[in-house]
Structure formats: structure tokens, C-alpha cells
Design a protein around this motif. Structure first.
Motif, mmCIF file in Angstrom:
data_model
loop_
_atom_site.group_PDB
_atom_site.id
_atom_site.type_symbol
_atom_site.label_atom_id
_atom_site.label_comp_id
_atom_site.label_asym_id
_atom_site.label_seq_id
_atom_site.Cartn_x
_atom_site.Cartn_y
_atom_site.Cartn_z
ATOM 1 N N ASP A 219 -8.170 9.067 -4.189
ATOM 2 C CA ASP A 219 -8.090 8.189 -3.101
ATOM 3 C C ASP A 219 -8.505 6.797 -3.482
ATOM 4 O O ASP A 219 -8.214 5.621 -2.671
ATOM 5 C CB ASP A 219 -8.493 8.678 -1.714
ATOM 6 C CG ASP A 219 -7.787 9.876 -1.273
ATOM 7 O OD1 ASP A 219 -6.563 10.218 -1.856
ATOM 8 O OD2 ASP A 219 -8.280 10.625 -0.383
ATOM 9 N N LEU A 220 -9.341 6.580 -4.411
ATOM 10 C CA LEU A 220 -9.756 5.400 -4.638
ATOM 11 C C LEU A 220 -8.870 4.328 -5.454
ATOM 12 O O LEU A 220 -8.946 3.078 -5.383
ATOM 13 C CB LEU A 220 -11.260 5.342 -5.441
ATOM 14 C CG LEU A 220 -12.155 6.035 -4.702
ATOM 15 C CD1 LEU A 220 -13.344 6.188 -5.732
ATOM 16 C CD2 LEU A 220 -12.788 5.076 -3.488
ATOM 17 N N GLY A 221 -8.162 4.933 -6.123
ATOM 18 C CA GLY A 221 -7.268 4.319 -7.099
ATOM 19 C C GLY A 221 -5.769 3.717 -6.506
ATOM 20 O O GLY A 221 -5.655 3.970 -5.558
ATOM 21 N N ARG A 222 -5.322 2.846 -7.375
ATOM 22 C CA ARG A 222 -4.081 2.314 -7.108
ATOM 23 C C ARG A 222 -3.065 3.336 -7.312
ATOM 24 O O ARG A 222 -2.850 4.129 -8.153
ATOM 25 C CB ARG A 222 -3.690 1.148 -8.162
ATOM 26 C CG ARG A 222 -4.654 -0.119 -7.934
ATOM 27 C CD ARG A 222 -4.047 -1.151 -8.443
ATOM 28 N NE ARG A 222 -4.899 -2.530 -8.430
ATOM 29 C CZ ARG A 222 -4.500 -3.295 -7.492
ATOM 30 N NH1 ARG A 222 -3.734 -3.188 -6.447
ATOM 31 N NH2 ARG A 222 -5.362 -4.367 -7.175
ATOM 32 N N GLU A 223 -1.925 3.194 -6.172
ATOM 33 C CA GLU A 223 -1.136 4.241 -6.111
ATOM 34 C C GLU A 223 0.006 3.841 -7.279
ATOM 35 O O GLU A 223 0.223 2.783 -7.504
ATOM 36 C CB GLU A 223 0.059 4.144 -4.824
ATOM 37 C CG GLU A 223 1.035 5.068 -4.648
ATOM 38 C CD GLU A 223 1.823 4.866 -3.317
ATOM 39 O OE1 GLU A 223 2.831 5.723 -3.303
ATOM 40 O OE2 GLU A 223 1.381 4.297 -2.531
ATOM 41 N N GLY A 224 0.416 4.834 -7.926
ATOM 42 C CA GLY A 224 1.463 4.598 -9.084
ATOM 43 C C GLY A 224 0.687 4.669 -10.554
ATOM 44 O O GLY A 224 1.407 4.381 -11.643
ATOM 45 N N TYR A 225 -0.768 4.545 -10.484
ATOM 46 C CA TYR A 225 -1.507 4.543 -11.756
ATOM 47 C C TYR A 225 -2.330 5.583 -11.895
ATOM 48 O O TYR A 225 -3.737 5.439 -12.137
ATOM 49 C CB TYR A 225 -2.039 3.055 -11.713
ATOM 50 C CG TYR A 225 -1.156 2.002 -11.977
ATOM 51 C CD1 TYR A 225 -0.719 1.547 -12.995
ATOM 52 C CD2 TYR A 225 -0.740 1.260 -10.793
ATOM 53 C CE1 TYR A 225 0.290 0.679 -13.408
ATOM 54 C CE2 TYR A 225 0.054 0.277 -11.011
ATOM 55 C CZ TYR A 225 0.518 -0.019 -12.173
ATOM 56 O OH TYR A 225 1.542 -0.994 -12.160
ATOM 57 N N GLN A 226 -1.958 6.721 -11.656
ATOM 58 C CA GLN A 226 -2.649 8.032 -11.762
ATOM 59 C C GLN A 226 -1.525 8.924 -11.787
ATOM 60 O O GLN A 226 -0.419 9.075 -11.480
ATOM 61 C CB GLN A 226 -3.511 8.445 -10.715
ATOM 62 C CG GLN A 226 -2.873 8.335 -9.170
ATOM 63 C CD GLN A 226 -3.986 8.354 -8.274
ATOM 64 O OE1 GLN A 226 -4.101 9.493 -7.603
ATOM 65 N NE2 GLN A 226 -4.605 7.123 -7.799
ATOM 66 N N ASP A 227 -1.907 10.353 -12.303
ATOM 67 C CA ASP A 227 -1.116 11.383 -12.719
ATOM 68 C C ASP A 227 -0.704 11.867 -11.190
ATOM 69 O O ASP A 227 -1.313 11.995 -10.265
ATOM 70 C CB ASP A 227 -1.694 12.397 -13.453
ATOM 71 C CG ASP A 227 -0.693 13.806 -13.743
ATOM 72 O OD1 ASP A 227 -0.068 13.626 -14.280
ATOM 73 O OD2 ASP A 227 -1.271 14.709 -13.079
#
Length: 392
Positions: free
Chosen positions: A163-171
Motif C-alpha cells: 500500500d505504500l508504493g505507487r500503483e503500477g510499479y509493483q507485481d
């Protein structure tokens, strides 16, 4: 089973386009006067105690005193306690200080890093299989993360990390998460070229007479091969091969890494090059007003945005600690470290902005490319195509 081999994806240790239609890459003009010198290697974090005996995470000498930390601070994250084995495809020069800072902050936390190329570390994990001592795989090469995830070597990260990261830049399945980002750019020599002299489309580079024998790249370098992989996905193998052949015929000049390309542009040895954005910043950081600036192509593969990232190994005996360590890589302090210290990268939490001289994340005009599709591409096929075209 293919042996994973991305040739030279380790980062050099020597080492968007504007939101308006005019002056689209003068973001770095005047950086030398803004005091970037001293940023590299001068961000130190220390642990201390306040009146309530709670640890404080202090940022010392960043050179950006006016920057305010944003995001989730380390003080609000679970403590790190125990020993963690981190296989790091990110160079010690770039992330070693961050590891030391975390260990200094937590008295009972130890990182046992194993540095190497992502190629070697992935193949080592494959050899070790369930016996691997690795708890975390941390790399500049998102393709390596996708490969390990696809072969079942990683485990899903907790939601509080994702939930901390940017959407679209994780698996999509939560197997890895991006921790910092980099944009592809075109550095050019400002003594010899104006921004209008550099084409907006990568397809026009081999057709631009002014760039004949005057443009450089680092084809054995992982980031350059990532760009070619992006072109393969977007344009197809045939069109990519034709472009590579045209670039070779146009006299593109080969360098060992992209920092060398940026240096050659600033030296006047080249008129332009193909590099990640932070190599230009590093040249500016180390020289007094060098004649170099950078531009971005208009949403094609040469403006591809890629990420470094981390994953927890499926057979880790410290999976909770490993996940919390990855969580710390997305803390306010760690994200600011990536933005303003040695790497000058794009932070991967929405709350943190890059250094002022770079376009904001939302102003980047990146191509319409699903990062998951990129992670599933076979880099060995990219290498074979580049060899066939005479680029390797």
C-alpha cells in the motif's frame, strides 16, 4: 531452463520532458549554482534518544535543508530486530550507506549483504533453491524480480508494504515492489546543440545527419538493454532490429557504461547519448557548470521509466523481518535518501518528490507500457537480437 543473463546490469560506482511544450528539458540548467556538489556521499542518518527515550531518525548534511520529509517515517514502522541476508544487485557504493544507517538506528538489527550483479545473484538463487540463505533480493533490474517471481522463488508481500508504493510499479500478485525509479533520457552537449536539434522520436535518431558518429550508448549495460526490450514490446522485433542496424550504420559509439556516455557528452566527445537520467545529474554534481543538459523523447521506448525493487524469498526463515525491511525501503527517510543522495532517483512513494531540478513524476511522458509485460520479457532474446543487429 534459460540461464538468466542480462550482461552488465550492475550500477556504475564512478559514477521529462517539461510539462509545457516549450523549453522541455532545461530542468537541470544551472544545477551547478544550486549546490548539488556534496550531495553524493554526504547523507548520514544517526540514531539518538529524545526525552521519552524514543529513537529519532536524523538526516544530516543532505545539502537539501529545505526539503521536508514526507510519507511514513521510520518511527511509525515496526522495529527491525535480528539478522537479515540481503542479496543486493544494487552496488554497495549506492546503497551501503542506507544499510549502515538502518543498522545504526536499530541496535539489534544486522544486515548481511551479498553484493553482485543481478545476473549472478539470480543464478545463485536458482542453484541454491530452497537452501538459499537469502531473505531479500534487492535489485536495479526489475526483469530479475519478475523472473524470480515467475519461477516461484518469492513470496507475496504484506498489504501494509504494498500500500505504500505507487500503483503500477509493483507485481500484480504482490511478489515484488518498486523502491525507486529512473527515466530514460537523451543527454546532449549544450555548446553544440539546442534542444530543437534533438529529435522528439527515437526512430528519427539514425536519420539525423548531425548525430552521425556523434551519439553514444552502452549496449552491454543492463539499462540500455532494458530500453531495447521496451522497444521490442512496443514496436516488435523486426522494427527494433531495423532500428538497431540503422544506429550501427549511423556510427553510434559504444561505451562501457552510461556514466561514461554522459561524461563524453559533457567533454564534447559526443553531441548526444542514451542514458538514465541520474547519470546526467551525477556529471552536473561533479563538475562546474558542464555543457550538458538532457531531454526526453515523446512517449516512445527511449522515455521508458523503469524501477529498482525488492522481493522476499519464498524460503526465507525471517520472512516477517524481511518484509519489514522492504517496508523500511519505502519509508520517508529511505525514499528521500534515494532522491537526494548518491542515486538521484525518482522516489516510489507518491508523497516524496524528486530533486527540484527534475520533472515531477506526474509530468513524465512515459510510453504506454505495462511494467508487468516488461518483467515477463526474455532478456536473452533482447541480447540475441542486439547481436544479430551488430549492436553487441
Amino acid at each position: 531452463m534459460h540461464e538468466f543473463d542480462d550482461t552488465a546490469d550492475t550500477e556504475s560506482t564512478t559514477d521529462r520532458r517539461s510539462p509545457t511544450n516549450t523549453n522541455r528539458r532545461r530542468y537541470l540548467a544551472g544545477v551547478g549554482a544550486l549546490g548539488l556538489t556534496g550531495l553524493a556521499g554526504c547523507l548520514d542518518w544517526v540514531s539518538g534518544q529524545d526525552d521519552d527515550d524514543d529513537p529519532e531518525y536524523n538526516q544530516i548534511g543532505s545539502g537539501r535543508a529545505d526539503r521536508e520529509l514526507a510519507g511514513t517515517p521510520i518511527a511509525e514502522m515496526p522495529d527491525l530486530e535480528g539478522t537479515l541476508e540481503v542479496y543486493s544487485g544494487r552496488d554497495q557504493f549506492l546503497v551501503g550507506q542506507l544499510f549502515e544507517d538502518l543498522q545504526n538506528y536499530y541496535d539489534d538489527f544486522t544486515i548481511d549483504p551479498r553484493y553482485g550483479s543481478s545476473t549472478d545473484l539470480v543464478n545463485q538463487i536458482r542453484t541454491e533453491e530452497a537452501n538459499t540463505p537469502a531473505d531479500v533480493f534487492f535489485t536495479v533490474n526489475v526483469g530479475a524480480l519478475g523472473l524470480l517471481a515467475g519461477e516461484g522463488y518469492t513470496q507475496a508481500l504484506p498489504d501494509e508494504v504494498l500500500d505504500l508504493g505507487r500503483e503500477g510499479y509493483q507485481d500484480p500478485d504482490g511478489q515484488w515492489i518498486g523502491t525507486s525509479g529512473r527515466a530514460r533520457t537523451v543527454p546532449y552537449n549544450t555548446d553544440e546543440l539546442d534542444e530543437s536539434d534533438v529529435p522528439d522520436s527515437i526512430s528519427e535518431f539514425p536519420e539525423t545527419d548531425a548525430l552521425a558518429d556523434q551519439i553514444g550508448w552502452a549496449p552491454t549495460y543492463g539499462s540500455c538493454q532494458d530500453f531495447v526490450t521496451a522497444m521490442r514490446i512496443m514496436e516488435g522485433d523486426d522494427a527494433t532490429r531495423e532500428w538497431l542496424e540503422a544506429m550501427v550504420d549511423h556510427g553510434v559509439r559504444e561505451y562501457g557504461n552510461e556514466f561514461q556516455v554522459a561524461q563524453a557528452v559533457a567533454d564534447g566527445e559526443l553531441l548526444a547519448g542514451l542514458t538514465n537520467h541520474y547519470y546526467v545529474v551525477r556529471v552536473l554534481d561533479n563538475r562546474n557548470e558542464p555543457p550538458i543538459d538532457m531531454t526526453y523523447t515523446d512517449g516512445d521506448a527511449a522515455s521508458f521509466f523503469n524501477v529498482a525493487g525488492a522481493a522476499v524469498m519464498d524460503d526465507s526463515s525471517n520472512s516477517d523481518l524481511a518484509a519489514n525491511f522492504v517496508r523500511h525501503l519505502l519509508s520517508a527517510e529511505a525514499q528521500d535518501y534515494f532522491a537526494v543522495s548518491r542515486t538521484f532517483e525518482y522516489p516510489m512513494i507518491p508523497e516524496v518528490e524528486p530533486i527540484e531540478e527534475l520533472p515531477s513524476f506526474d509530468d513524465l511522458e512515459t510510453p504506454d507500457l505495462d511494467l508487468q509485460e516488461f518483467t515477463q520479457a526474455d532478456v536473452t532474446e533482447t541480447e540475441e537480437l542486439m547481436r544479430d543487429a551488430g549492436a553487441l
